[in-house]
Design an enzyme around this catalytic site. Structure first.
Site, PDB file in Angstrom:
ATOM      1  N   GLU A 249     -25.953 113.689  32.195  1.00  0.00           N
ATOM      2  CA  GLU A 249     -24.208 113.949  32.886  1.00  0.00           C
ATOM      3  C   GLU A 249     -23.491 114.149  31.447  1.00  0.00           C
ATOM      4  O   GLU A 249     -22.746 112.840  31.128  1.00  0.00           O
ATOM      5  CB  GLU A 249     -23.844 113.652  33.994  1.00  0.00           C
ATOM      6  CG  GLU A 249     -24.376 114.097  35.715  1.00  0.00           C
ATOM      7  CD  GLU A 249     -25.085 115.503  35.703  1.00  0.00           C
ATOM      8  OE1 GLU A 249     -23.658 115.974  35.319  1.00  0.00           O
ATOM      9  OE2 GLU A 249     -25.237 115.836  36.619  1.00  0.00           O
TER      10      GLU A 249
ATOM     11  N   CYS B 129     -14.330 114.824  33.120  1.00  0.00           N
ATOM     12  CA  CYS B 129     -15.472 115.446  32.646  1.00  0.00           C
ATOM     13  C   CYS B 129     -15.107 116.939  33.055  1.00  0.00           C
ATOM     14  O   CYS B 129     -15.727 118.077  32.631  1.00  0.00           O
ATOM     15  CB  CYS B 129     -16.659 114.967  33.125  1.00  0.00           C
ATOM     16  SG  CYS B 129     -17.295 115.441  34.312  1.00  0.00           S
TER      17      CYS B 129
END
Length: 473
Positions: A230, A264
């Site tokens: 990720e 993010c």
């Protein structure tokens, strides 16, 4: 359960001294023996472990929120909304769906495989490594950990080194409820990472930056270890001429400046149609003033090194909103840059801070092709009433996941997968996808013993060849 936890643990805010030279190789061997004993396989046992984790988090909610405030300047409301609350929801989802997720699933058997039954059976990988970042230091440890436990694995958890207060809380919670041969927290920096990546895990789940993610990928390949990565990237926002500009500004400000931009999937930059740029900028300024009437209420940058780097990206001549910063508090007020070009330094890397560049475009498809030529982002946001633009975004544009007429909120649903694509990552998690990430799905064909069709054997009759063609075409 809470009474037991209270009796076993001291205050979670006490300092923790951890030996950075801890032998994780030996701990991994202990976890392998624990897994081989079958203790993680029991479905009722997994449920108990998840309920224990939930109870421990609820018991020490205030300590967690205080640690998040110390590390990142998060208010208690933001800390609960973006970390603790989402963690509890993720654990609840795994508990509620544990029985259905772990059951074998039956599938229609093809005619040429009769008489038999077809099943898929989820089994745990075994011993997993979870590597978490510092920007959501509690959520991004606990959510994948809950999914790994639900799937029946043991875990070593590498916490985000920079979030020291939260790491101490996490370690206290884990040590309180789990033996290290089941779940072990691995704090520390580069030495700890280097030691862990030398070991042979059955699965690695990594959240963090691309550079370290690349190193994790290379290290995993030496042992043929499957991974979930990720990562991040420059997640764009496109605002077309049909957008509701007031609502677009409101939701962009929320998503961009949440956690001081250290998210993010935060909107990295905005590209606005040239015909509506001025009213959009006015709406953006209004929303920043409304949501942050006191700019000092924004969270803080994780450390001075990151703070100074962010400041170096700001072209003072292009600042139209905000721009002030304090190295003493590591805070940067919500800042907007206008007149930015694709070649500016701030457009060459993921910003990961409360600085929002605004660019303009003239035609939709050329813009989308331009964005598609860049490294694939983790998220993509489109503000538009135009159904053709929405369809193009959904079916053509490459990105990990995103929103139409909103930002960030797609990651808060256990009913949607979350993960990157291309440069922004490999694999998905959340909800069912999280359980599947930490499970290997076996395909099982169970053939009947009472009949044995002769078609497949080498001594078949000629007429059988014609039958095979009819059955299998």
């Amino acid at each position: 359960m809470e009474t037991i936890i209270k009796e076993e643990v001291q205050s979670i805010n006490e300092s923790t001294n951890v030996d950075p030279i801890r032998d994780y190789g030996e701990i991994l061997e202990q976890q392998k023996r624990y897994f081989e004993s079958g203790k993680t396989i029991s479905i009722p046992g997994r449920k108990v472990e998840l309920e224990l984790l939930k109870a421990a988090i609820q018991l020490h909610e205030q300590d967690i929120l205080e640690a998040l405030n110390e590390d990142l300047g998060k208010s208690s409301t933001e800390g609960y909304m973006s970390e603790v609350g989402l963690t509890l929801s993720a654990i609840d989802w795994q508990i509620r769906h544990l029985k259905s997720n772990t059951q074998a699933k039956h599938h229609v058997t093809p005619l040429h495989q009769l008489v038999s039954t077809s099943q898929t059976v989820p089994v745990p990988y075994g011993n997993v490594l979870i590597m978490a970042p510092w920007n959501y230091p509690f959520l991004l440890v606990m959510e994948p950990l809950a999914q790994a436990i639900a799937a029946g694995n043991t875990a070593i958890v590498k916490t985000g080194h920079a979030a020291k207060a939260t790491n101490a809380v996490i370690e206290k919670i884990i040590q309180m409820i789990y033996p290290s041969e089941f779940v072990c927290v691995a704090p520390g920096g580069r030495e700890t990472i280097s030691q862990l990546l030398e070991l042979k895990f059955d699965y690695i789940f990594f959240t963090g930056g691309k550079d370290l993610g690349s190193l994790v990928y290379q290290s995993a390949s030496k042992h043929m270890t499957p991974v979930t990565l990720e990562l991040g990237g420059k997640s764009p926002v496109v605002v077309d001429e049909s957008a509701n500009l007031v609502l677009a500004a409101k939701r962009i400000v929320f998503g961009k400046f949440l956690n001081a931009g250290q998210t993010c999937v935060a909107p990295d930059y905005v590209v606005v149609h040239e015909s509506v740029v001025q009213p959009f900028m006015a709406a953006l300024k209004h929303e920043i003033q409304k949501q942050y009437p006191n700019p000092s209420r924004i969270g803080k940058i994780i450390n001075e090194t990151r703070f100074k780097h962010l400041i170096s990206l700001v072209d003072e001549n292009k600042v139209v909103i905000g721009g002030r910063a304090s190295v003493e508090t590591l805070q940067i007020e919500p800042t907007v840059l206008e007149g930015v070009s694709w070649d500016d330094p701030i457009m060459q890397e993921e910003i990961f801070g409360p600085i929002l560049p605004v660019l303009t475009y003239r035609q939709f498809k050329p813009l989308m092709r331009k964005l598609a030529s860049l490294p694939t982002p983790l998220a993509f946001y489109l503000f538009s009433r135009n159904e053709l633009h929405q369809s193009y975004m959904k079916y053509v544009q490459p990105f990990g996941g995103g929103c139409i007429n909103d930002t960030v909120l797609h990651i808060s649903s256990e009913r949607l997968p979350f993960g990157g694509m291309g440069a922004s990552g490999i694999g998905q998690y959340h909800g069912r996808w999280g359980f599947e990430t930490f499970s290997h799905t076996k395909g099982i064909l169970n053939k009947a013993l009472w009949i044995d069709t002769p078609f497949r054997y080498a001594n078949r009759k000629r007429w059988m060849a014609k039958a095979i063609h009819k059955i299998m075409k």
